[in-house]
Design an enzyme around this catalytic site. Structure first.
Site, short mmCIF file in Angstrom:
data_model
loop_
_atom_site.label_atom_id
_atom_site.label_comp_id
_atom_site.label_asym_id
_atom_site.label_seq_id
_atom_site.Cartn_x
_atom_site.Cartn_y
_atom_site.Cartn_z
N ASN A 1 0.87 -1.18 0.00
CA ASN A 1 0.00 0.00 0.00
C ASN A 1 0.91 1.22 0.00
O ASN A 1 1.53 1.54 1.01
CB ASN A 1 -0.89 -0.02 1.25
CG ASN A 1 -1.70 1.25 1.40
OD1 ASN A 1 -1.75 2.08 0.48
ND2 ASN A 1 -2.35 1.41 2.55
N TRP A 2 0.98 1.88 -1.14
CA TRP A 2 1.92 3.01 -1.27
C TRP A 2 1.39 4.29 -0.64
O TRP A 2 2.10 5.30 -0.59
CB TRP A 2 2.24 3.27 -2.74
CG TRP A 2 2.99 2.15 -3.41
CD1 TRP A 2 3.37 0.95 -2.85
CD2 TRP A 2 3.48 2.13 -4.75
NE1 TRP A 2 4.04 0.18 -3.77
CE2 TRP A 2 4.12 0.89 -4.95
CE3 TRP A 2 3.42 3.03 -5.81
CZ2 TRP A 2 4.71 0.53 -6.15
CZ3 TRP A 2 4.00 2.68 -7.02
CH2 TRP A 2 4.64 1.44 -7.18
N LYS A 3 0.13 4.25 -0.20
CA LYS A 3 -0.50 5.44 0.42
C LYS A 3 -0.30 6.67 -0.49
O LYS A 3 -0.30 6.53 -1.70
CB LYS A 3 0.05 5.64 1.83
CG LYS A 3 -0.08 4.36 2.67
CD LYS A 3 0.12 4.55 4.14
CE LYS A 3 -0.07 3.21 4.85
NZ LYS A 3 0.01 3.31 6.29
N HIS B 1 -9.42 1.33 4.79
CA HIS B 1 -8.16 1.49 5.52
C HIS B 1 -8.39 2.41 6.72
O HIS B 1 -9.18 3.35 6.64
CB HIS B 1 -7.08 2.07 4.60
CG HIS B 1 -5.72 1.98 5.20
ND1 HIS B 1 -5.27 2.89 6.13
CD2 HIS B 1 -4.72 1.08 5.04
CE1 HIS B 1 -4.05 2.55 6.51
NE2 HIS B 1 -3.69 1.45 5.86
N GLU C 1 -6.77 4.77 7.85
CA GLU C 1 -6.53 6.19 7.58
C GLU C 1 -7.76 6.82 6.93
O GLU C 1 -8.07 7.99 7.16
CB GLU C 1 -5.27 6.35 6.71
CG GLU C 1 -4.01 6.09 7.54
CD GLU C 1 -2.85 5.48 6.78
OE1 GLU C 1 -2.85 5.51 5.54
OE2 GLU C 1 -1.94 4.95 7.44
N GLU D 1 -5.13 -4.83 10.56
CA GLU D 1 -4.11 -3.82 10.79
C GLU D 1 -4.39 -3.07 12.10
O GLU D 1 -5.19 -2.12 12.11
CB GLU D 1 -4.11 -2.80 9.65
CG GLU D 1 -3.82 -3.40 8.29
CD GLU D 1 -3.25 -2.36 7.33
OE1 GLU D 1 -2.22 -2.65 6.72
OE2 GLU D 1 -3.82 -1.26 7.21
N GLY E 1 2.81 2.38 10.78
CA GLY E 1 3.76 3.47 10.62
C GLY E 1 4.49 3.84 11.90
O GLY E 1 5.14 4.88 11.98
N SER F 1 3.68 -2.07 10.31
CA SER F 1 5.14 -2.13 10.50
C SER F 1 5.74 -3.48 10.10
O SER F 1 6.65 -3.98 10.76
CB SER F 1 5.52 -1.77 11.94
OG SER F 1 5.13 -0.43 12.23
N GLY G 1 3.03 -1.11 4.25
CA GLY G 1 3.04 0.31 3.94
C GLY G 1 4.45 0.79 3.64
O GLY G 1 4.98 0.58 2.54
N GLY G 2 5.10 1.41 4.62
CA GLY G 2 6.42 2.02 4.43
C GLY G 2 7.44 1.16 3.72
O GLY G 2 8.13 1.64 2.81
P1 13P Z 1 3.23 0.45 7.67
O1 13P Z 1 3.73 -0.82 7.06
O2 13P Z 1 3.94 1.66 7.17
O3 13P Z 1 3.13 0.37 9.16
O4 13P Z 1 1.72 0.63 7.12
C1 13P Z 1 0.82 -0.41 7.25
C2 13P Z 1 -0.40 -0.08 6.48
O5 13P Z 1 -1.18 0.77 6.85
C3 13P Z 1 -0.64 -0.82 5.22
O6 13P Z 1 -1.92 -0.58 4.74
#
Ligand code: 13P
Length: 251
Positions: free
Chosen positions: A9-11, A95, A97, A167, A173, A213, A234-235
């Site tokens: 997920n590149w956000k 998600h 967010e 999640e 994050g 994470s 994510g990251g």
């Molecule tokens: P991180 O891997 O950056 O913690 O993000 C997880 C995430 O929200 C994937 O959708």
């Protein structure tokens, strides 16, 4: 047998040209994905370029959200038809967010899931608790409710196409991941919730990822657990080396 599924997920990262570069790197690094399904979910603005770069590879394309209508006067929204047309196979829905910053509700998540399935897109539905909810012992009841509301009214035959991503919000994050045992326990509960709604056979087919994470250093711990079928990253999905190392975690 559920095929392990790692999705990035590149956000809100990567311009279209940066996205192209990242995918070119992934193509080189992931020539043999050894029985793991892989998807990348770039921002809407990079979907077309990424789709082009992914041609001829095994890597799948996903979007990060959608609106439930096919078309219309909905300024700023993107429809399932548009995503399908660009070559998306997956779409992340609900998600944390989006729930947190854009007020997305379980009811909206449910509408989006139905719209995705109706247009041949596979939803990756995100659920998970905040730290306060976890500390208050509400993880199980909250996650159960999120799953029940997201999947309400679905046709049983379509449920195996769905992916759930557990999640925990406190792990996103933050560098503070959950651990294999705890994540496996909640994911087991998610599977039992699906079984209660649609039967054990259907529930046994649904892939459930852990997200929060995930790094090359901890992917093994999660994948070793019986109920965990992959990761939503994510990251660490923003660099070729770390994402490739997560995908190829067995070697
Ligand atoms: P991180 O891997 O950056 O913690 O993000 C997880 C995430 O929200 C994937 O959708």
């Amino acid at each position: 047998m559920r095929k392990p599924f790692i999705a990035g997920n590149w956000k809100m990262y990567k311009t279209a040209s940066e996205a192209r570069e990242l995918v070119q790197g992934l193509r080189r690094a992931l020539t043999d994905t050894k029985g793991v399904e892989v998807a990348v979910c770039p921002p809407f603005t990079a979907l077309a370029q990424v789709a082009e770069e992914l041609k001829g590879t095994e890597i799948k394309l996903g979007a990060q959200d959608l609106f439930w209508e096919e078309e219309g006067a909905f300024t700023g929204e993107v429809s399932p038809v548009m995503l399908k047309d660009l070559g998306c196979e997956y779409v992340i829905i609900g998600h944390s967010e989006r729930r947190q910053y854009f007020g997305e509700t379980d009811e909206q998540v449910n509408k989006k899931v139905k719209a995705a399935l109706a247009h041949g897109l596979k939803p990756i539905i995100c659920v998970g608790e905040t730290l306060a909810q976890r500390d208050a012992g509400q993880t199980e009841s909250l996650v159960r409710e999120q799953v029940e509301k997201a999947l309400a009214g679905l046709e049983r035959e379509r449920v195996p196409e769905i992916v759930i991503a557990y999640e925990p919000i406190w792990a996103i994050g933050t560098g503070r991941s959950s651990n294999g045992t705890d994540a496996n326990q909640v994911i087991g509960l998610i599977r039992r919730t699906i079984a209660g709604m649609f039967g054990t056979e259907v529930a046994a087919e649904v892939r459930i990822q852990y997200g929060g994470s995930v790094k090359p250093q901890n992917i093994k711990e999660f994948m070793a657990e019986a109920e965990i079928d992959g990761a939503l990253v994510g990251g660490a999905s923003l660099q070729v080396d770390s994402f490739a190392a997560i995908v190829l975690y067995q070697v």
